[in-house]
Write an enzyme that holds these catalytic residues in place. Structure first.
Site, PDB file in Angstrom:
ATOM      1  N   ASP A  18       0.832  -1.219   0.000  1.00 55.28           N
ATOM      2  CA  ASP A  18       0.000   0.000   0.000  1.00 55.28           C
ATOM      3  C   ASP A  18       0.861   1.262   0.000  1.00 55.28           C
ATOM      4  O   ASP A  18       1.935   1.286   0.595  1.00 55.28           O
ATOM      5  CB  ASP A  18      -0.915  -0.022   1.233  1.00 55.28           C
ATOM      6  CG  ASP A  18      -2.048   0.985   1.115  1.00 55.28           C
ATOM      7  OD1 ASP A  18      -2.386   1.380  -0.023  1.00 55.28           O
ATOM      8  OD2 ASP A  18      -2.603   1.379   2.159  1.00 55.28           O
ATOM      9  N   ASN A  66     -11.257  -2.521  -4.935  1.00 52.63           N
ATOM     10  CA  ASN A  66     -10.521  -1.541  -5.749  1.00 52.63           C
ATOM     11  C   ASN A  66     -11.227  -1.207  -7.074  1.00 52.63           C
ATOM     12  O   ASN A  66     -10.874  -0.232  -7.734  1.00 52.63           O
ATOM     13  CB  ASN A  66      -9.079  -2.004  -6.015  1.00 52.63           C
ATOM     14  CG  ASN A  66      -8.177  -1.899  -4.802  1.00 52.63           C
ATOM     15  OD1 ASN A  66      -7.270  -2.706  -4.603  1.00 52.63           O
ATOM     16  ND2 ASN A  66      -8.372  -0.887  -3.951  1.00 52.63           N
TER      17      ASN A  66
HETATM   18  C1  IPE Z   1      -5.487  -2.650  -0.020  1.00 54.91           C
HETATM   19  O1  IPE Z   1      -5.152  -1.318  -0.199  1.00 54.91           O
HETATM   20  C2  IPE Z   1      -5.470  -3.372  -1.321  1.00 54.91           C
HETATM   21  C3  IPE Z   1      -4.181  -3.451  -1.991  1.00 54.91           C
HETATM   22  C4  IPE Z   1      -3.019  -3.041  -1.570  1.00 54.91           C
HETATM   23  C5  IPE Z   1      -4.219  -4.107  -3.252  1.00 54.91           C
HETATM   24  P1  IPE Z   1      -6.261  -0.165  -0.293  1.00 54.91           P
HETATM   25  O2  IPE Z   1      -5.533   1.100  -0.485  1.00 54.91           O
HETATM   26  O3  IPE Z   1      -7.275  -0.522  -1.326  1.00 54.91           O
HETATM   27  O4  IPE Z   1      -6.938  -0.261   1.141  1.00 54.91           O
HETATM   28  P2  IPE Z   1      -7.896   0.760   1.892  1.00 54.91           P
HETATM   29  O5  IPE Z   1      -8.991   1.121   0.928  1.00 54.91           O
HETATM   30  O6  IPE Z   1      -7.078   1.967   2.248  1.00 54.91           O
HETATM   31  O7  IPE Z   1      -8.369   0.027   3.096  1.00 54.91           O
HETATM   32  C1  IPE Z   2      -1.763   0.227  -3.335  1.00 52.82           C
HETATM   33  O1  IPE Z   2      -1.478   1.582  -3.333  1.00 52.82           O
HETATM   34  C2  IPE Z   2      -2.002  -0.305  -4.733  1.00 52.82           C
HETATM   35  C3  IPE Z   2      -3.389  -0.723  -4.991  1.00 52.82           C
HETATM   36  C4  IPE Z   2      -4.371  -0.685  -4.160  1.00 52.82           C
HETATM   37  C5  IPE Z   2      -3.643  -1.224  -6.313  1.00 52.82           C
HETATM   38  P1  IPE Z   2      -2.642   2.648  -3.308  1.00 52.82           P
HETATM   39  O2  IPE Z   2      -3.051   2.956  -4.702  1.00 52.82           O
HETATM   40  O3  IPE Z   2      -3.759   2.224  -2.419  1.00 52.82           O
HETATM   41  O4  IPE Z   2      -1.896   3.889  -2.680  1.00 52.82           O
HETATM   42  P2  IPE Z   2      -2.492   4.924  -1.640  1.00 52.82           P
HETATM   43  O5  IPE Z   2      -2.977   4.150  -0.465  1.00 52.82           O
HETATM   44  O6  IPE Z   2      -3.584   5.674  -2.319  1.00 52.82           O
HETATM   45  O7  IPE Z   2      -1.320   5.794  -1.308  1.00 52.82           O
HETATM   46 MG    MG Z   3      -4.116   2.459  -0.435  1.00 50.65          MG
END
Ligand code: IPE
Ligand code: IPE
Ligand code: MG
Length: 248
Positions: A18, A66
């Site tokens: 993340d 997502n």
């Molecule tokens: C969790 O991250 C899913 C992945 C890293 C693929 P998110 O960024 O989607 O999680 P939330 O929404 O902050 O809980």
């Molecule tokens: C994780 O990084 C990747 C996916 C969920 C695909 P994020 O895209 O959630 O990054 P932040 O949390 O917005 O920084």
């Molecule tokens: Mg995230």
């Protein structure tokens, strides 16, 4: 189930990768740039843990939630999966690693499904670390799936309701052939599971760090391993029991 006074090396590590979006935002760049850098961090992570002797690495790449992101981000991520598989499958194969996808493939394009299958088939007989890529995965989906399979077997007279136990239930989950994760890592500073491996994390050690995923380097990975090795895994026993009988 084995208990030990100090956790040894983890054989299964799972990671919520993340922080790509915030990493890019800090640099005034589009989120897609963060995701591209995130792939590089993923490659490093696979290399490091394979070399460290980890047997299973389960990476959360795209959650069932997502899809709620803006359309252009979702299609960018789908393209990135495709390109990353095309780019890295041979390399991982040459290193003897096994690639597997866990998650619901129904919503992926035919082209992506074909590429996923091709990467899995090519690497299926390898004996090195298994890299499970969780894409369109949700822990609740996994559990509902397992429940459906059991319900079907009951309906068909294959098993009795009274015979259902945790082991049988777990056999319907996606990671049924792997031990449960020893270590869970989440980068990006959030302290939540976000619908990752809900069942399988029952006795996993949790490690959260503020480092954003594209910055997750060998030093950060080693810090996670070091912290894991300081933990005492008790599996319900007392600390004294575990210290006296390390392998009971
Ligand atoms: C969790 O991250 C899913 C992945 C890293 C693929 P998110 O960024 O989607 O999680 P939330 O929404 O902050 O809980
Ligand atoms: C994780 O990084 C990747 C996916 C969920 C695909 P994020 O895209 O959630 O990054 P932040 O949390 O917005 O920084
Ligand atoms: Mg995230």
């Amino acid at each position: 189930m084995t208990t030990q006074s100090k956790a040894s090396s983890p054989s299964h590590i799972c990671v919520i990768m993340d922080g790509n979006g915030r990493w890019a935002k800090k640099r005034l760049m589009p989120r897609s740039f963060g995701h591209r850098k995130g792939v590089e961090a993923t490659r490093r992570c696979v290399e490091f843990f394979a070399t460290a002797g980890v047997k299973y690495l389960t990476l959360f790449a795209f959650s069932s939630e997502n899809w709620n992101r803006p359309d252009d981000e979702v299609s960018n991520l789908m393209e990135l999966f495709m390109r990353s598989l095309q780019r890295y499958t041979d390399e991982l194969h040459d290193q003897g690693l096994r690639i597997r996808f866990i998650g619901d493939r129904d919503q992926f394009s035919d082209k992506l499904c074909q590429q996923i299958e091709q990467s899995e088939v090519k690497t299926e007989n390898n004996r090195g670390m298994t890299v499970n890529i969780a894409a369109n995965y949700g822990g609740q989906w996994d559990i509902v799936n397992a429940a459906r399979q059991l319900a079907t077997r009951v309906q068909e007279g294959d098993i009795n309701i009274a015979d259902i136990d945790a082991q049988q239930f777990a056999s319907g989950l996606v990671l049924d052939d792997a031990p449960n994760p020893d270590l869970f890592i989440r980068t990006g500073g959030e302290q939540r599971i976000s619908n990752f491996l809900l069942w399988q994390l029952a006795y996993t050690e949790f490690y959260f760090c503020d480092c954003l995923w594209p910055d997750f380097d060998e030093r950060e990975m080693q810090l996670a391993i070091d912290e894991f090795q300081r933990r005492q895994r008790r599996f319900g026993k007392t600390g004294e029991q575990v210290e006296v009988a390390p392998e009971c």
